[in-house]
Write an enzyme that holds these catalytic residues in place. Structure first.
Site, PDB file in Angstrom:
ATOM      1  N   HIS A  33      96.546  61.774  14.759  1.00 44.36           N
ATOM      2  CA  HIS A  33      96.894  61.038  13.530  1.00 44.36           C
ATOM      3  C   HIS A  33      98.194  60.237  13.703  1.00 44.36           C
ATOM      4  O   HIS A  33      98.265  59.060  13.362  1.00 44.36           O
ATOM      5  CB  HIS A  33      97.060  61.993  12.343  1.00 44.36           C
ATOM      6  CG  HIS A  33      95.840  62.819  12.038  1.00 44.36           C
ATOM      7  ND1 HIS A  33      94.563  62.385  12.269  1.00 44.36           N
ATOM      8  CD2 HIS A  33      95.705  64.066  11.508  1.00 44.36           C
ATOM      9  CE1 HIS A  33      93.702  63.318  11.888  1.00 44.36           C
ATOM     10  NE2 HIS A  33      94.373  64.351  11.438  1.00 44.36           N
TER      11      HIS A  33
ATOM     12  N   HIS B  25      90.277  60.708  10.831  1.00 43.93           N
ATOM     13  CA  HIS B  25      90.086  60.281   9.437  1.00 43.93           C
ATOM     14  C   HIS B  25      91.319  59.552   8.875  1.00 43.93           C
ATOM     15  O   HIS B  25      91.212  58.840   7.883  1.00 43.93           O
ATOM     16  CB  HIS B  25      89.647  61.444   8.547  1.00 43.93           C
ATOM     17  CG  HIS B  25      90.724  62.410   8.161  1.00 43.93           C
ATOM     18  ND1 HIS B  25      91.176  63.385   8.996  1.00 43.93           N
ATOM     19  CD2 HIS B  25      91.434  62.539   7.008  1.00 43.93           C
ATOM     20  CE1 HIS B  25      92.119  64.082   8.386  1.00 43.93           C
ATOM     21  NE2 HIS B  25      92.294  63.590   7.177  1.00 43.93           N
TER      22      HIS B  25
ATOM     23  N   GLY C  39      79.458  74.200   6.618  1.00 41.95           N
ATOM     24  CA  GLY C  39      80.916  74.332   6.779  1.00 41.95           C
ATOM     25  C   GLY C  39      81.707  73.578   5.719  1.00 41.95           C
ATOM     26  O   GLY C  39      81.159  72.818   4.913  1.00 41.95           O
TER      27      GLY C  39
ATOM     28  N   ARG D 198     104.153  54.499   2.294  1.00 44.27           N
ATOM     29  CA  ARG D 198     103.741  55.868   1.962  1.00 44.27           C
ATOM     30  C   ARG D 198     102.218  55.959   1.981  1.00 44.27           C
ATOM     31  O   ARG D 198     101.532  55.354   1.159  1.00 44.27           O
ATOM     32  CB  ARG D 198     104.292  56.299   0.607  1.00 44.27           C
ATOM     33  CG  ARG D 198     104.117  57.810   0.422  1.00 44.27           C
ATOM     34  CD  ARG D 198     104.626  58.318  -0.903  1.00 44.27           C
ATOM     35  NE  ARG D 198     105.955  57.873  -1.187  1.00 44.27           N
ATOM     36  CZ  ARG D 198     106.310  57.261  -2.333  1.00 44.27           C
ATOM     37  NH1 ARG D 198     105.443  57.050  -3.279  1.00 44.27           N
ATOM     38  NH2 ARG D 198     107.546  56.870  -2.513  1.00 44.27           N
TER      39      ARG D 198
ATOM     40  N   GLN E 266     100.432  58.883   1.767  1.00 51.01           N
ATOM     41  CA  GLN E 266      99.992  59.856   0.772  1.00 51.01           C
ATOM     42  C   GLN E 266     101.130  60.805   0.452  1.00 51.01           C
ATOM     43  O   GLN E 266     102.024  60.949   1.295  1.00 51.01           O
ATOM     44  CB  GLN E 266      98.776  60.646   1.267  1.00 51.01           C
ATOM     45  CG  GLN E 266      99.078  61.449   2.524  1.00 51.01           C
ATOM     46  CD  GLN E 266      97.858  62.135   3.100  1.00 51.01           C
ATOM     47  OE1 GLN E 266      96.738  61.722   2.886  1.00 51.01           O
ATOM     48  NE2 GLN E 266      98.080  63.200   3.833  1.00 51.01           N
TER      49      GLN E 266
HETATM   50  C1  BG6 Z   1      93.182  67.498   9.902  1.00 57.13           C
HETATM   51  C2  BG6 Z   1      93.939  68.638  10.512  1.00 57.13           C
HETATM   52  O1  BG6 Z   1      92.861  66.559  10.886  1.00 57.13           O
HETATM   53  O2  BG6 Z   1      93.988  66.870   8.906  1.00 57.13           O
HETATM   54  C3  BG6 Z   1      94.397  69.628   9.454  1.00 57.13           C
HETATM   55  O3  BG6 Z   1      93.086  69.299  11.432  1.00 57.13           O
HETATM   56  C4  BG6 Z   1      95.144  68.927   8.346  1.00 57.13           C
HETATM   57  O4  BG6 Z   1      95.217  70.633  10.036  1.00 57.13           O
HETATM   58  C5  BG6 Z   1      94.327  67.737   7.838  1.00 57.13           C
HETATM   59  O5  BG6 Z   1      95.355  69.846   7.297  1.00 57.13           O
HETATM   60  C6  BG6 Z   1      95.097  66.928   6.816  1.00 57.13           C
HETATM   61  O6  BG6 Z   1      94.303  65.899   6.305  1.00 57.13           O
HETATM   62  P1  BG6 Z   1      94.697  65.150   4.965  1.00 57.13           P
HETATM   63  O7  BG6 Z   1      93.719  64.045   4.862  1.00 57.13           O
HETATM   64  O8  BG6 Z   1      94.585  66.171   3.866  1.00 57.13           O
HETATM   65  O9  BG6 Z   1      96.105  64.701   5.122  1.00 57.13           O
END
Ligand code: BG6
Length: 493
Positions: free
Chosen positions: A250, A188, A19, A382, A384
């Protein structure tokens, strides 16, 4: 803190290895750790998925996203990649089939030099199958009973359930295979560098903590925006929507780090305890304090972009929200009366994740005249892109007059630090290997986070709420501005 201590023998099994997540994030993160010497010499990395792939095809696939950032020299990097890939193998099989995992077990025996191998299972698979996979891993006899060496640990990706009840059930079912200590629920965002800096900023600087209260802070805004739409991921996204995909996890995680009380120690138990406590003090979100949206085609004149329901993976009559703004309140002495505004949206005009701490206006200011009242201070964190911490202060403009302007004390990561910013998955995977849990979601935190949004998610379903349309590439539904006004301010760009 990371230590290249005795890592023993490690076997990593990535379930869902064919994946996107595995290819783009997990294998590159493992390679980054390998390059920096954080993985042991006795190492096996096994990809497991349903697709039939030869070892060569599998290795070619994972190589696509490996980068040389930690081993810049072309020759050195090529050598590192080659040795890293020699540790990587692929086994195909059906998810949820004990036989398939028994085959995997037999396969691993060839590479495991002795029976004291630490085992890490990364479930990079859709939520609909992860319980079956966990059970098959358990039935195949992979999971050690003890929690110390040798250990077995499982990493599960969000979303964990769809509401409080389904999440509780998942937590319970998974605990029949892996104990809470063995389970690492990943968000994450907690691995992102600036998010990890939040506690340092708050608790390693004397100046912020005395100001971090309702007496000085007028409101807090947490904004998350993405320029991409759903882009063929409708099969997953349409079932969950932005509240479950981003806000409940998040954004609430960020909020809890911003608002928590100081932990007794920098230890996962103390940090989690304070996060749970502040999450439990958040009043459940109310429908009248939310603005929900769904993107439509781009406005006339802008470059053509499809609307959410135009995506072929999304049903035409979908009511799933791709944008949500929420006004939250924390009922505790520190934050009584301080509005916390959260917003998240896909297909917006920018990509950004930002925290804004807005301070009160000065009560009495010696400089205040009818037209030159100082601007209130603002702390911008900030996350990102372009990581930065910016503190807006009033300053005298050089010159013979007494003119004041708002200026920034500006900590831009790219100029302030020469170090590379690791990808969030690098940090999180290292923590799993080292058994460090402060950046992972405990079951109590998870339950408290669901309690904040479960009632409103039910109300949205029961009332058949239709999200407001907003054009692809815009700033979201204009009604979100009314929510900020209700909270006594405006959204700060
Ligand atoms: C994921 C979501 O957890 O985070 C996605 O499921 C989103 O929808 C992504 O696009 C964004 O991650 P990052 O690290 O690119 O901000």
């Amino acid at each position: 803190m990371s230590h290249k201590s005795d890592l023993g023998t490690l076997s990593v099994v990535v379930v869902g290895a064919s994946g996107d997540l595995a290819k783009r994030k997990i294998f590159p993160a493992l390679f980054a750790l390998y390059c920096q010497g954080f993985l042991p010499a006795e190492l096996t990395i096994t990809g497991f998925a349903r697709s039939h792939l030869s070892q060569e095809e599998f290795r070619a696939r994972i190589t696509e996203h490996l980068t040389c950032r930690y081993t810049p020299g072309e020759k050195d990097c090529a050598e590192k990649m080659e040795t890293f890939l020699s540790h990587c193998h692929y086994v195909s099989g059906q998810y949820g089939s004990t036989d398939a995992f028994l085959d995997l077990f037999m396969h691993l025996q060839q590479f495991e030099p002795h029976s004291r191998t630490n085992r890490l299972f990364y479930l990079a698979i859709p939520p609909s199958v992860f319980l079956d996979v966990a059970k098959a891993i358990g039935s195949a006899g992979f999971v050690y009973c003890g929690e110390t060496s040798p250990w077995s640990r499982v990493v599960v990706e969000k979303p964990f359930g769809e509401d409080r009840d389904s999440s509780d059930e998942l937590v319970h079912e998974l605990s029949l295979v892996f104990s809470e200590d063995q389970t690492f629920r990943i968000d994450h965002y907690l691995g992102k560098e600036v998010i990890q800096n939040l506690l340092v900023l708050r608790f390693a600087n004397r100046i912020f903590e005395p100001l971090w209260t309702k007496e000085h802070i007028k409101s807090v805004q947490i904004s998350w925006a993405e320029q991409l739409g759903v882009e063929g991921r409708g099969g997953y996204f349409d079932q969950y929507g932005i509240i479950r995909d981003v806000v409940q996890n998040h954004l609430l995680q960020i909020l809890s780090l911003v608002a928590m009380e100081p932990p007794a120690r920098h230890a996962s138990g103390s940090i989690r305890k304070e996060k749970v406590s502040v999450l439990k003090s958040i009043r459940p979100a109310a429908l009248e304090d939310m603005v929900l949206g769904q993107y439509t085609t781009a406005a006339e004149g802008a470059s053509p972009r499809p609307g959410y329901t135009d995506d072929e993976t999304v049903p035409d009559d979908s009511r799933t929200c791709t944008y949500a703004a929420a006004l939250l309140h924390i009922d505790n002495p520190r934050w009584e009366g301080v509005p916390f505004l959260l917003r998240a949206g896909k297909a917006l005009d920018r990509k950004t994740t930002e925290i804004k701490i807005l301070f009160h206006d000065l009560d009495n200011c010696v400089f205040c005249g009818p037209e030159d009242c100082p601007h209130a201070n603002e702390l911008v964190i900030r996350v990102q892109p372009d990581e930065a911490i910016i503190f807006r202060i009033m300053s005298k403009v050089p010159g013979l007059e007494l003119d004041m302007e708002s200026r920034d004390l500006d900590l831009q990561y790219d100029t302030a630090f020469s170090e590379l910013i690791p990808d969030a998955y690098e940090d999180l995977l290292l923590d799993v290997i080292q058994g460090e849990k402060s950046l992972f979601i405990g079951s109590q935190e998870l339950a408290a986070a669901w309690d904040i949004f479960t009632p409103v998610l039910q109300a949205i379903d029961e009332n058949g709420v239709r999200p407001l349309p907003y054009p692809f590439g815009s700033t979201g539904p204009s009604e979100a501005m009314d929510l900020a006004v209700k909270a006594g301010g405006v959204w700060r760009q």
